[in-house]
Design a protein around this motif. Structure first.
Motif, PDB file in Angstrom:
ATOM      1  N   TYR A 151      14.122  39.068 -17.688  1.00  0.00           N
ATOM      2  CA  TYR A 151      14.657  39.574 -18.573  1.00  0.00           C
ATOM      3  C   TYR A 151      14.430  41.490 -17.919  1.00  0.00           C
ATOM      4  O   TYR A 151      13.389  41.578 -17.224  1.00  0.00           O
ATOM      5  CB  TYR A 151      13.779  39.543 -20.465  1.00  0.00           C
ATOM      6  CG  TYR A 151      12.418  40.215 -20.401  1.00  0.00           C
ATOM      7  CD1 TYR A 151      12.465  40.913 -21.170  1.00  0.00           C
ATOM      8  CD2 TYR A 151      11.039  39.686 -19.623  1.00  0.00           C
ATOM      9  CE1 TYR A 151      10.601  41.232 -21.426  1.00  0.00           C
ATOM     10  CE2 TYR A 151      10.386  40.233 -19.712  1.00  0.00           C
ATOM     11  CZ  TYR A 151       9.697  40.527 -21.059  1.00  0.00           C
ATOM     12  OH  TYR A 151       8.843  41.665 -21.428  1.00  0.00           O
ATOM     13  N   GLU A 187      13.388  45.286 -21.106  1.00  0.00           N
ATOM     14  CA  GLU A 187      13.289  46.045 -21.759  1.00  0.00           C
ATOM     15  C   GLU A 187      13.477  47.362 -21.663  1.00  0.00           C
ATOM     16  O   GLU A 187      13.007  48.506 -20.823  1.00  0.00           O
ATOM     17  CB  GLU A 187      12.236  45.919 -22.888  1.00  0.00           C
ATOM     18  CG  GLU A 187      11.991  44.623 -23.005  1.00  0.00           C
ATOM     19  CD  GLU A 187      10.478  44.572 -24.180  1.00  0.00           C
ATOM     20  OE1 GLU A 187      10.734  43.368 -24.819  1.00  0.00           O
ATOM     21  OE2 GLU A 187       9.989  45.781 -24.021  1.00  0.00           O
ATOM     22  N   VAL A 201       9.251  45.543 -30.991  1.00  0.00           N
ATOM     23  CA  VAL A 201      11.187  45.148 -31.354  1.00  0.00           C
ATOM     24  C   VAL A 201      12.003  45.620 -31.989  1.00  0.00           C
ATOM     25  O   VAL A 201      13.227  46.071 -31.625  1.00  0.00           O
ATOM     26  CB  VAL A 201      10.999  43.477 -31.420  1.00  0.00           C
ATOM     27  CG1 VAL A 201      12.536  42.290 -30.904  1.00  0.00           C
ATOM     28  CG2 VAL A 201      10.340  42.907 -29.819  1.00  0.00           C
ATOM     29  N   LYS A 243      15.798  48.125 -26.312  1.00  0.00           N
ATOM     30  CA  LYS A 243      17.263  47.277 -26.211  1.00  0.00           C
ATOM     31  C   LYS A 243      16.357  45.992 -25.628  1.00  0.00           C
ATOM     32  O   LYS A 243      15.578  46.187 -24.376  1.00  0.00           O
ATOM     33  CB  LYS A 243      18.163  48.179 -25.863  1.00  0.00           C
ATOM     34  CG  LYS A 243      19.116  48.378 -26.931  1.00  0.00           C
ATOM     35  CD  LYS A 243      20.226  49.363 -26.093  1.00  0.00           C
ATOM     36  CE  LYS A 243      20.363  50.179 -27.270  1.00  0.00           C
ATOM     37  NZ  LYS A 243      21.357  50.006 -28.023  1.00  0.00           N
ATOM     38  N   THR A 244      16.952  45.132 -25.650  1.00  0.00           N
ATOM     39  CA  THR A 244      16.357  43.662 -24.457  1.00  0.00           C
ATOM     40  C   THR A 244      17.812  42.976 -24.310  1.00  0.00           C
ATOM     41  O   THR A 244      18.257  43.035 -24.479  1.00  0.00           O
ATOM     42  CB  THR A 244      15.192  43.011 -24.992  1.00  0.00           C
ATOM     43  OG1 THR A 244      14.429  43.637 -26.373  1.00  0.00           O
ATOM     44  CG2 THR A 244      15.435  41.390 -24.462  1.00  0.00           C
ATOM     45  N   TYR A 254       8.151  38.278 -22.057  1.00  0.00           N
ATOM     46  CA  TYR A 254       6.206  39.205 -21.953  1.00  0.00           C
ATOM     47  C   TYR A 254       5.743  37.931 -21.607  1.00  0.00           C
ATOM     48  O   TYR A 254       5.250  38.467 -20.353  1.00  0.00           O
ATOM     49  CB  TYR A 254       6.004  39.646 -22.557  1.00  0.00           C
ATOM     50  CG  TYR A 254       4.746  40.671 -22.900  1.00  0.00           C
ATOM     51  CD1 TYR A 254       4.193  41.824 -22.346  1.00  0.00           C
ATOM     52  CD2 TYR A 254       3.330  39.916 -23.738  1.00  0.00           C
ATOM     53  CE1 TYR A 254       3.967  42.870 -22.372  1.00  0.00           C
ATOM     54  CE2 TYR A 254       1.991  40.554 -22.976  1.00  0.00           C
ATOM     55  CZ  TYR A 254       2.336  41.982 -22.165  1.00  0.00           C
ATOM     56  OH  TYR A 254       1.287  42.702 -21.735  1.00  0.00           O
ATOM     57  N   ASP A 261      17.334  41.548 -33.235  1.00  0.00           N
ATOM     58  CA  ASP A 261      15.897  41.663 -33.332  1.00  0.00           C
ATOM     59  C   ASP A 261      15.580  40.865 -32.991  1.00  0.00           C
ATOM     60  O   ASP A 261      15.887  39.990 -34.426  1.00  0.00           O
ATOM     61  CB  ASP A 261      15.313  43.179 -33.328  1.00  0.00           C
ATOM     62  CG  ASP A 261      16.301  44.421 -33.539  1.00  0.00           C
ATOM     63  OD1 ASP A 261      16.383  44.314 -31.464  1.00  0.00           O
ATOM     64  OD2 ASP A 261      15.759  45.521 -33.993  1.00  0.00           O
ATOM     65  N   GLU A 314      22.824  41.172 -23.299  1.00  0.00           N
ATOM     66  CA  GLU A 314      21.922  41.304 -24.164  1.00  0.00           C
ATOM     67  C   GLU A 314      21.800  40.971 -25.615  1.00  0.00           C
ATOM     68  O   GLU A 314      22.625  40.290 -25.727  1.00  0.00           O
ATOM     69  CB  GLU A 314      22.214  43.156 -25.196  1.00  0.00           C
ATOM     70  CG  GLU A 314      21.485  43.935 -25.878  1.00  0.00           C
ATOM     71  CD  GLU A 314      22.760  44.954 -26.721  1.00  0.00           C
ATOM     72  OE1 GLU A 314      21.611  46.322 -26.578  1.00  0.00           O
ATOM     73  OE2 GLU A 314      23.782  45.409 -26.029  1.00  0.00           O
ATOM     74  N   ASN A 370      10.762  38.977 -27.647  1.00  0.00           N
ATOM     75  CA  ASN A 370      10.629  39.249 -26.656  1.00  0.00           C
ATOM     76  C   ASN A 370       8.734  38.574 -26.114  1.00  0.00           C
ATOM     77  O   ASN A 370       8.709  39.246 -24.832  1.00  0.00           O
ATOM     78  CB  ASN A 370      10.170  40.760 -27.230  1.00  0.00           C
ATOM     79  CG  ASN A 370      11.702  41.465 -27.298  1.00  0.00           C
ATOM     80  OD1 ASN A 370      12.614  40.585 -28.284  1.00  0.00           O
ATOM     81  ND2 ASN A 370      12.109  42.441 -26.837  1.00  0.00           N
TER      82      ASN A 370
END
Length: 165
Positions: free
Chosen positions: A86, A88, A67, A73-74, A43, A34, A30, A39
């Motif tokens: 990944y 999310e 984010v 949560k990522t 992406y 942030d 995890e 992210n």
């Protein structure tokens, strides 16, 4: 423009998960801090080949707000120190947790990692307090095995829409 089929899937019980337990060397961690740039990079890394465009032109401020939402949560999958994929998870606070984004980096497609990573996404979604349903969608632009993977892990197809023509 060609027609695109969009598939909406749902899982309503943790018992529906058909887990793929073979990690094949993947570590799924995890991202507890942030960092919108991470992210945004994930992406682009994962989504570029599948024509993900919904966030492509968002401002840094929009990415930051997305984010830093407490509902998001990522998790990042690593193989020997390299980003392999990944996911999310986005909770609506009313029982539904969505797998908002999920996928593998191009170099890791076709190696048998997708089922394990999806299993981890589902397990983490069920671990979010209050989750009573998990939703995900995919489309005909995604990898040809995407829909099969979701169904193999226990998701049920709820509906299909066709857009464009």
């Amino acid at each position: 423009m060609s027609a695109v089929s969009i598939y909406y899937l749902s899982m309503t019980s943790p018992n529906q998960l058909v887990e793929k337990v073979e990690a094949k060397g993947l570590s799924v961690i995890e991202a507890e801090i942030d960092e919108y740039r991470l992210n945004k990079y994930l992406y682009q890394l994962v989504g570029e080949q599948w024509q993900w465009q919904d966030k492509q032109h968002q401002s840094d401020d929009a990415w930051k707000a997305y984010v830093e939402s407490p509902a998001l949560k990522t998790w990042v999958a690593y193989y020997r120190g390299t980003i392999a994929g990944y996911f999310e998870l986005k909770s609506d606070g009313e029982g539904c947790t969505e797998i908002a984004y999920f996928g593998l980096a191009p170099a890791f497609i076709g190696r048998g990692y997708g089922g394990y990573l999806l299993s981890q996404a589902i397990k983490q979604a069920w671990a979010i307090e209050g989750t009573t349903r998990i939703e995900v969608n995919t489309c005909s632009l995604d990898h040809e095995a995407a829909l099969k993977n979701y169904i193999a892990r226990g998701f049920q197809l709820v509906r299909e829409e066709v857009s464009g023509s």
